[in-house]
Design an enzyme around this catalytic site. Sequence first.
Site, PDB file in Angstrom:
ATOM      1  N   GLU A 135      -1.819   8.477  12.717  1.00 15.51           N
ATOM      2  CA  GLU A 135      -3.871   8.437  13.376  1.00 15.51           C
ATOM      3  C   GLU A 135      -3.159   9.126  15.486  1.00 15.51           C
ATOM      4  O   GLU A 135      -3.777   9.425  15.379  1.00 15.51           O
ATOM      5  CB  GLU A 135      -4.487   7.148  13.395  1.00 15.51           C
ATOM      6  CG  GLU A 135      -5.024   6.621  12.328  1.00 15.51           C
ATOM      7  CD  GLU A 135      -5.980   8.234  11.817  1.00 15.51           C
ATOM      8  OE1 GLU A 135      -6.396   8.686  12.604  1.00 15.51           O
ATOM      9  OE2 GLU A 135      -5.761   8.181  10.349  1.00 15.51           O
ATOM     10  N   ASP A 203       0.951  15.022  10.101  1.00 12.08           N
ATOM     11  CA  ASP A 203       1.791  14.171   8.688  1.00 12.08           C
ATOM     12  C   ASP A 203       3.596  14.362   9.845  1.00 12.08           C
ATOM     13  O   ASP A 203       4.038  13.527   9.367  1.00 12.08           O
ATOM     14  CB  ASP A 203       1.973  14.930   7.428  1.00 12.08           C
ATOM     15  CG  ASP A 203       0.576  14.375   6.851  1.00 12.08           C
ATOM     16  OD1 ASP A 203       0.245  13.534   6.621  1.00 12.08           O
ATOM     17  OD2 ASP A 203       0.165  15.081   5.595  1.00 12.08           O
TER      18      ASP A 203
END
Length: 484
Positions: A135, A203
């Site tokens: 996030e 990621d």
Amino acid sequence: MKFMCVNCRWLKALSLTALLTFPALANNTQLPDLGSNAFSTLTPEKEKQIGDVMMRQTRARLPIVNDPLLDEYLNNLGQSLIAKAEGVRFPFHFYWVNDPDINAFATLGGHIAANTGTLAVAETESEFASVMSHEIVHVTQRHIARSVEARSQSAPLTMASILGSILLAAVNPEAGMAGLMASQGVAQQSAINFTRSNEQEADRIGIQLLASAGYDPYAMPEFFNKLSEKTRFANSQLAFLYTHPLSRARISDSRVRAQQFEQKFVPDSADFAHIKARIWARYQLDNAAAIAHFQKKLAQPGGNTKANQYGLALALFDSKDYQGAEQLLSKLRASDDKNLFYLDAMTDVYLSTNRVKQALEMLEQQYLLRPNNQVITLNYANAAMQGNSHRLALHLLKNLLYYKNDNFLAYEMLTQAYKGLGDMARYYEARADLYYQMANYQKAIDDINMALNELGMEDQLENRRLEAKKKALHTEFSRLKKLN
């Protein structure tokens, strides 16, 4: 002290109009000039300002957990990641949503939320940290900001439709994604492709961030795989996966990324185990189920840990078995009398068994050692009020709000302290500040008027100060309503 959330009823749908009907206001916040092309060039400064407004909207509408123990843990973990992150343009703030489902989301301006259920199912601290790092990267790489800019160029959008649909998508994925498509006229396939690109980047950089901050980079693919397995045979998808599409290719790619780093054992912190126990006891299970849960864990090989004893103590306390809770907590405090988890729970026991003096003595000692700790301060202020020492409580709460001016519990307790003293002008002003934190402008203004009515003619300085405060509320509220 047993802390509660602002609004413990999860909102299954949010009206886009309602999101801007009573937007919240930060102290001394200056909103950006938002015209028809407000989002075409969303600078970091403007992003932060708009993000702060969104955060206060979120706080007013969602079951935000105001638990200082959870708050300190999450922000400490988040800041440990931020310290190693690149592209940080403004301060980050982390907060909890009281929901057993697995989900986390970021909004503009560095505001990141995690559902309590996300940590509950994480088997390691690194797994939970992997969600937070992911996030964080969405913000540092400006994925949300760039998405807003792109969408604003594809269709004429209002502040309400843009911010409302983003917030709705974060907290209610099914309704929110539909809202995004309906309000913006963007083709579904292009939206999915844009999301996939963002997710891959989050990621990749998130794994690097995990490793840099001392967490296990392999935890991200491991957690992703668990989420995928969890929904393989389920009829419904996890909320997290609506806004974070997870394919087998993405899991494989994250594994390859992680393999660039040395695989080593990264132990969990003691705080992680205690926070997990607290969440299971207070937010995931009812009292009876929590007792059974921790009794079972304690009976398992290797399960007789301090964290599980603490979890059982909380469950016993919540079931009003104060004696059983105290027995466990006394043993735990004997080995670690400065532990905030045990201190907090023992305060609850003392106050619930009418031993206010004992609670005050314990908390005074700890406050002298750590005067700026919100867990100690809030417990100390609560004990002071139960002992009718309201002036002590006021002193403690004002000091806390001086360096943590968005602490909802401190504002709430401040109203109680002024009421206990019979200072009704200050009571109404404090209650106005509380409504202000809850994004309810009209009630805040009404309470300022009530405070003014309590003042005498001789209180000219106070009258002028409160009138200025009321005017600022009116001005900011009027400006925000024009954005709808």
